[in-house]
Scaffold this motif. Structure first.
Motif, PDB file in Angstrom:
ATOM      1  N   THR A   1       0.863  -1.182   0.000  1.00 32.90           N
ATOM      2  CA  THR A   1       0.000   0.000   0.000  1.00 32.90           C
ATOM      3  C   THR A   1       0.904   1.239   0.000  1.00 32.90           C
ATOM      4  O   THR A   1       2.117   1.129   0.186  1.00 32.90           O
ATOM      5  CB  THR A   1      -0.905   0.060   1.242  1.00 32.90           C
ATOM      6  N   VAL A   2       0.299   2.421  -0.194  1.00 30.63           N
ATOM      7  CA  VAL A   2       1.066   3.666  -0.098  1.00 30.63           C
ATOM      8  C   VAL A   2       0.784   4.367   1.223  1.00 30.63           C
ATOM      9  O   VAL A   2       1.039   5.557   1.385  1.00 30.63           O
ATOM     10  CB  VAL A   2       0.777   4.600  -1.294  1.00 30.63           C
ATOM     11  N   GLY A   3       0.272   3.603   2.200  1.00 31.05           N
ATOM     12  CA  GLY A   3       0.073   4.147   3.533  1.00 31.05           C
ATOM     13  C   GLY A   3      -1.257   4.864   3.683  1.00 31.05           C
ATOM     14  O   GLY A   3      -2.230   4.591   2.974  1.00 31.05           O
ATOM     15  N   GLN A   4      -1.289   5.789   4.636  1.00 33.59           N
ATOM     16  CA  GLN A   4      -2.498   6.539   4.964  1.00 33.59           C
ATOM     17  C   GLN A   4      -2.332   8.001   4.598  1.00 33.59           C
ATOM     18  O   GLN A   4      -1.215   8.491   4.395  1.00 33.59           O
ATOM     19  CB  GLN A   4      -2.805   6.411   6.461  1.00 33.59           C
ATOM     20  N   ALA A   5      -3.435   8.710   4.537  1.00 36.66           N
ATOM     21  CA  ALA A   5      -3.402  10.139   4.221  1.00 36.66           C
ATOM     22  C   ALA A   5      -2.602  10.897   5.271  1.00 36.66           C
ATOM     23  O   ALA A   5      -2.694  10.618   6.471  1.00 36.66           O
ATOM     24  CB  ALA A   5      -4.819  10.694   4.148  1.00 36.66           C
ATOM     25  N   LEU A   6      -1.803  11.857   4.815  1.00 41.29           N
ATOM     26  CA  LEU A   6      -1.086  12.720   5.741  1.00 41.29           C
ATOM     27  C   LEU A   6      -2.078  13.533   6.565  1.00 41.29           C
ATOM     28  O   LEU A   6      -3.185  13.835   6.098  1.00 41.29           O
ATOM     29  CB  LEU A   6      -0.164  13.670   4.972  1.00 41.29           C
ATOM     30  N   PRO A   7      -1.720  13.896   7.796  1.00 40.72           N
ATOM     31  CA  PRO A   7      -2.593  14.759   8.595  1.00 40.72           C
ATOM     32  C   PRO A   7      -2.946  16.031   7.821  1.00 40.72           C
ATOM     33  O   PRO A   7      -2.084  16.657   7.213  1.00 40.72           O
ATOM     34  CB  PRO A   7      -1.735  15.074   9.821  1.00 40.72           C
ATOM     35  N   GLY A   8      -4.214  16.386   7.841  1.00 38.88           N
ATOM     36  CA  GLY A   8      -4.678  17.563   7.115  1.00 38.88           C
ATOM     37  C   GLY A   8      -5.113  17.272   5.693  1.00 38.88           C
ATOM     38  O   GLY A   8      -5.650  18.149   5.010  1.00 38.88           O
ATOM     39  N   VAL A   9      -4.867  16.045   5.232  1.00 37.04           N
ATOM     40  CA  VAL A   9      -5.242  15.641   3.874  1.00 37.04           C
ATOM     41  C   VAL A   9      -6.401  14.652   3.958  1.00 37.04           C
ATOM     42  O   VAL A   9      -6.411  13.760   4.796  1.00 37.04           O
ATOM     43  CB  VAL A   9      -4.047  14.988   3.141  1.00 37.04           C
ATOM     44  N   ASP A  10      -7.384  14.837   3.097  1.00 36.60           N
ATOM     45  CA  ASP A  10      -8.516  13.920   3.015  1.00 36.60           C
ATOM     46  C   ASP A  10      -8.481  13.177   1.687  1.00 36.60           C
ATOM     47  O   ASP A  10      -8.173  13.770   0.643  1.00 36.60           O
ATOM     48  CB  ASP A  10      -9.837  14.672   3.128  1.00 36.60           C
ATOM     49  N   ILE A  11      -8.788  11.885   1.738  1.00 35.96           N
ATOM     50  CA  ILE A  11      -8.820  11.043   0.534  1.00 35.96           C
ATOM     51  C   ILE A  11     -10.147  10.305   0.495  1.00 35.96           C
ATOM     52  O   ILE A  11     -10.628   9.824   1.525  1.00 35.96           O
ATOM     53  CB  ILE A  11      -7.674  10.005   0.543  1.00 35.96           C
ATOM     54  N   ARG A  12     -10.716  10.233  -0.682  1.00 30.94           N
ATOM     55  CA  ARG A  12     -11.860   9.354  -0.871  1.00 30.94           C
ATOM     56  C   ARG A  12     -11.763   8.745  -2.270  1.00 30.94           C
ATOM     57  O   ARG A  12     -11.054   9.265  -3.137  1.00 30.94           O
ATOM     58  CB  ARG A  12     -13.180  10.090  -0.674  1.00 30.94           C
ATOM     59  N   VAL A  13     -12.456   7.653  -2.467  1.00 32.84           N
ATOM     60  CA  VAL A  13     -12.454   6.971  -3.750  1.00 32.84           C
ATOM     61  C   VAL A  13     -13.849   7.053  -4.350  1.00 32.84           C
ATOM     62  O   VAL A  13     -14.834   6.672  -3.707  1.00 32.84           O
ATOM     63  CB  VAL A  13     -12.018   5.497  -3.596  1.00 32.84           C
ATOM     64  N   ALA A  14     -13.941   7.586  -5.564  1.00 35.34           N
ATOM     65  CA  ALA A  14     -15.221   7.753  -6.244  1.00 35.34           C
ATOM     66  C   ALA A  14     -15.792   6.395  -6.654  1.00 35.34           C
ATOM     67  O   ALA A  14     -15.106   5.367  -6.594  1.00 35.34           O
ATOM     68  CB  ALA A  14     -15.044   8.655  -7.463  1.00 35.34           C
ATOM     69  N   ASP A  15     -17.033   6.406  -7.092  1.00 28.13           N
ATOM     70  CA  ASP A  15     -17.708   5.158  -7.478  1.00 28.13           C
ATOM     71  C   ASP A  15     -16.978   4.436  -8.605  1.00 28.13           C
ATOM     72  O   ASP A  15     -17.023   3.198  -8.689  1.00 28.13           O
ATOM     73  CB  ASP A  15     -19.143   5.449  -7.905  1.00 28.13           C
ATOM     74  N   ASP A  16     -16.310   5.202  -9.481  1.00 19.96           N
ATOM     75  CA  ASP A  16     -15.587   4.566 -10.590  1.00 19.96           C
ATOM     76  C   ASP A  16     -14.156   4.193 -10.226  1.00 19.96           C
ATOM     77  O   ASP A  16     -13.377   3.784 -11.088  1.00 19.96           O
ATOM     78  CB  ASP A  16     -15.590   5.466 -11.826  1.00 19.96           C
ATOM     79  N   GLY A  17     -13.795   4.338  -8.933  1.00 16.89           N
ATOM     80  CA  GLY A  17     -12.467   3.953  -8.481  1.00 16.89           C
ATOM     81  C   GLY A  17     -11.434   5.058  -8.512  1.00 16.89           C
ATOM     82  O   GLY A  17     -10.298   4.852  -8.081  1.00 16.89           O
ATOM     83  N   GLU A  18     -11.798   6.266  -8.974  1.00 16.34           N
ATOM     84  CA  GLU A  18     -10.816   7.354  -9.048  1.00 16.34           C
ATOM     85  C   GLU A  18     -10.545   7.929  -7.663  1.00 16.34           C
ATOM     86  O   GLU A  18     -11.463   8.138  -6.860  1.00 16.34           O
ATOM     87  CB  GLU A  18     -11.309   8.464  -9.975  1.00 16.34           C
TER      88      GLU A  18
END
Length: 635
Positions: free
Chosen positions: A408-425
């Motif tokens: 994996t590439v780890g977890q989001a840095l503090p202060g950064v938000d990540i989500r994955v869209a329905d199409d995987g983006e």
């Protein structure tokens, strides 16, 4: 949900520009060695330059820029390899509020002209006579371009002399009015399709991932009992990853050595003599180092020993990982015993080949293969595989300390938000997201959606917030039967074989997935020599062809084991030459130009599939991929 249990403490908010950290370090710790350079390329010694010496040189160059009419907001291109002068010049530009426009020194005439015109550069710094000729050939179309300075012809010294009578107070007054949200750099994307886009990156954006990483992970750069860590900078500063490394070193007070030559011999020499404590590279470098270890062991008759040691390293690291993630007791007694034996006989020597002081490393630019990551952890060098892109100033994720997960590439840095869209983006939001594309509002609107950056990358998030990259959205292949295949995993697995240098998976609108493969020249030469020793001259060529078919067939079968049958490679062709930047088949950051490769090898791809269609039906279900009998990489 993202687990922030090990999130580092909040960092001090940025109040000015990137140059401020250099001036602050020079004031508080003037004798701290900050940069290192070799007197000449073949030298085995490095000259250390203190913080106050770097500041004074930056100030002198900044005065020359002011004397030359460079003002806040002006854009100045830097077209050079990773070298000491690049750092000095970029910080001088930031000290006067100007914007850096990095250009790869290998860029073509058309690319140079496009970037200089699109960014409206008023000046450019080049490295050598060849670059002078390239810029000179397009000057007539660039009315805003007023200055060209050549580093190898004393360009920095000319600026120092020009600014001799500019007061220091003038530099200080300009530096102090630079705001965190002022644009610091215009970084052009690799341009895998169409014209490269200029990403406007602010001082705050470039500083944010640096300060977050230093707050939470900075101590891992410094070996126990030592005061200062050191990093060998060889990644291009023209790429955001290289610029991130520079920012980490200057903002974190790490000793940074510059190595402009990316050849294996030069890099090996720099590692042995500079002896960094931390190593930053891209996956292809980690792959190459592993293959060099393997080839060297085989040449000395210790290939089997190395492979057993490598297997033990991976098993040991996997057991450690299960333990730290709460899934197992850790390495058992027998495994610890084996590991200790190989530590004395193998692993220590491998680390010594990299300078002997590297305690950890970081991989970026593309995902690192899990097996390779486990190998390095097993020999005593944990590789932190992270994720970022030009539009995020390079920093989005990192491995949480004490809970690292390879693959994996780890977890989001503090202060950064990540989500994955329905199409995987993958969608990203945070302080390092860019300001927009220069002169292209439509592209900016397409990328920034309600405060979220649409990265174009595909991935998945697990329940603990670990992100796995699965490919690029635009790279997805759709076969004639409608099967969607992301090529990244197959290509990554193919490159694990020592003989495979590059791999491009194809198959759009084709009946099955295929692959174009290039061979590693150094390993191929060694492989042929070892094969020749076991056969007479008359039988050698036929033996080589048959043996190579079997080897590449095994590489394809190993890659196919990671995917379903409809996603597997059914046909492949070995190409006689590797893809390179000069042919336009690689970007300057060494990414594949897929569309260009498919166009360039259209005839070979057609022939590959036509040969398959002529095969008897009973052979089409075989698990071994097809290779035309007429194919030969030797003639």
């Amino acid at each position: 949900m993202r687990d922030l249990g090990l999130a580092p403490p909040p960092v001090r908010p940025l109040t000015g520009g990137l140059a401020d950290s250099l001036f602050e370090t020079a004031a508080t710790d003037p004798t701290l060695p900050l940069l290192a350079r070799r007197p000449h390329p073949s030298s085995s010694t490095w000259e250390e330059v203190t913080a106050v010496e770097v500041r004074d040189e930056v100030t002198a160059v900044a005065k020359g820029l002011i004397a030359s009419g460079i003002s806040p907001g002006h854009r100045v291109a830097v077209m050079a390899r990773t070298r000491y002068e690049w750092t000095v010049f970029s910080y001088a530009l930031w000290a006067v509020g100007a914007e850096v426009v990095p250009i790869y020194p290998t860029s073509s005439r058309d690319q140079v002209e496009w970037i200089l015109r699109d960014a409206e550069c008023v000046a450019v710094v080049v490295e050598d006579e060849q670059a002078i000729m390239t810029v000179g050939s397009v000057c007539g179309t660039l009315p805003r371009l007023r200055h060209v300075w050549q580093l190898d012809a004393g360009g920095l010294q000319q600026l120092v002399e020009a600014g001799e009578f500019v007061p220091f107070a003038t530099v200080e007054s300009l530096r102090r009015i630079v705001l965190p949200d002022s644009t610091a750099a215009i970084m052009y994307t690799s341009g895998t399709t169409g014209r490269p886009l200029g990403c406007a990156l602010s001082h705050r954006g470039l500083a944010s991932p640096c300060d977050t990483l230093l707050a939470g992970w900075g101590h891992t750069v410094v070996p126990p009992g030592e005061r200062q860590g050191s990093v060998l900078a060889f990644l291009p500063f023209s790429h955001v990853y290289g610029l991130l490394v520079q920012g980490l070193c200057v903002r974190g007070g790490l000793l940074m050595g510059h190595e402009p030559d990316l050849s294996g011999e030069a890099l090996a020499s720099a590692l042995r003599t500079f002896r960094p404590t931390y190593f930053t590279a891209v996956p292809s470098i980690f792959e190459k180092i592993y293959k060099n270890f393997l080839r060297t062991a085989q040449q000395s008759g210790r290939g089997a020993l190395f492979e057993r040691a490598a297997d033990t390293a991976r098993d040991f690291a996997a057991a450690l990982e299960r333990h730290r993630l709460g899934g197992g007791p850790g390495p058992g007694f027998d495994l610890r015993l084996q590991h200790a034996l190989y530590e004395r006989t193998v692993y220590r020597k491998l680390r010594e080949a990299l300078g002997g002081r590297i305690c950890r490393a970081t991989s970026g630019g593309s995902p690192l293969n899990r097996e390779l990551s486990l190998f390095y952890e097993g020999i005593g060098i944990y590789v932190n595989d992270g994720y970022g892109l030009t539009e995020t100033c390079g920093g989005v994720t990192a491995q949480p300390l004490g809970r690292e997960m390879s693959g994996t590439v780890g977890q989001a840095l503090p202060g950064v938000d990540i989500r994955v869209a329905d199409d995987g983006e993958i969608l990203v939001r945070g302080p390092s997201v860019f300001q927009g594309y220069v002169n292209n509002e439509a592209a900016t609107r397409a990328a920034l959606r309600g405060g979220w950056l649409a990265t174009g990358d595909l991935g998945r998030l697990d329940s603990d917030g670990y992100l796995t990259i699965t490919g690029r959205k635009k790279d997805v292949i759709i076969t004639s039967s409608g099967k969607s295949v992301s090529p990244a995993l197959l290509e990554q697995r193919l490159r694990q074989h020592p003989l495979v240098h590059q791999a491009v998976v194809v198959g759009d609108n084709r009946p099955c997935i295929g692959a174009l493969i290039t061979l590693d020249p150094e390993f191929l030469a060694f492989w042929r020599d070892s094969l020749a020793a076991r056969s007479d001259a008359r039988a050698r060529e036929a033996r080589e062809e048959n043996a190579l078919r079997e080897e590449i067939g095994r590489a394809v079968a190993a890659a196919n084991s990671a995917v379903s049958r409809p996603e597997s490679i059914r046909v492949f062709r070995v190409l006689p030459e590797p893809f390179d930047v000069a042919s336009g088949l690689l970007t300057p950051s060494m990414k594949l130009r897929r569309d260009a490769i498919v166009r360039h090898y259209e005839a070979q791809i057609d022939a590959m599939y036509q040969a398959r269609s002529r095969m008897p039906r009973e052979h089409l279900s075989d698990d071994v991929a097809h290779w035309d009998e007429g194919d030969s990489v030797f003639g």
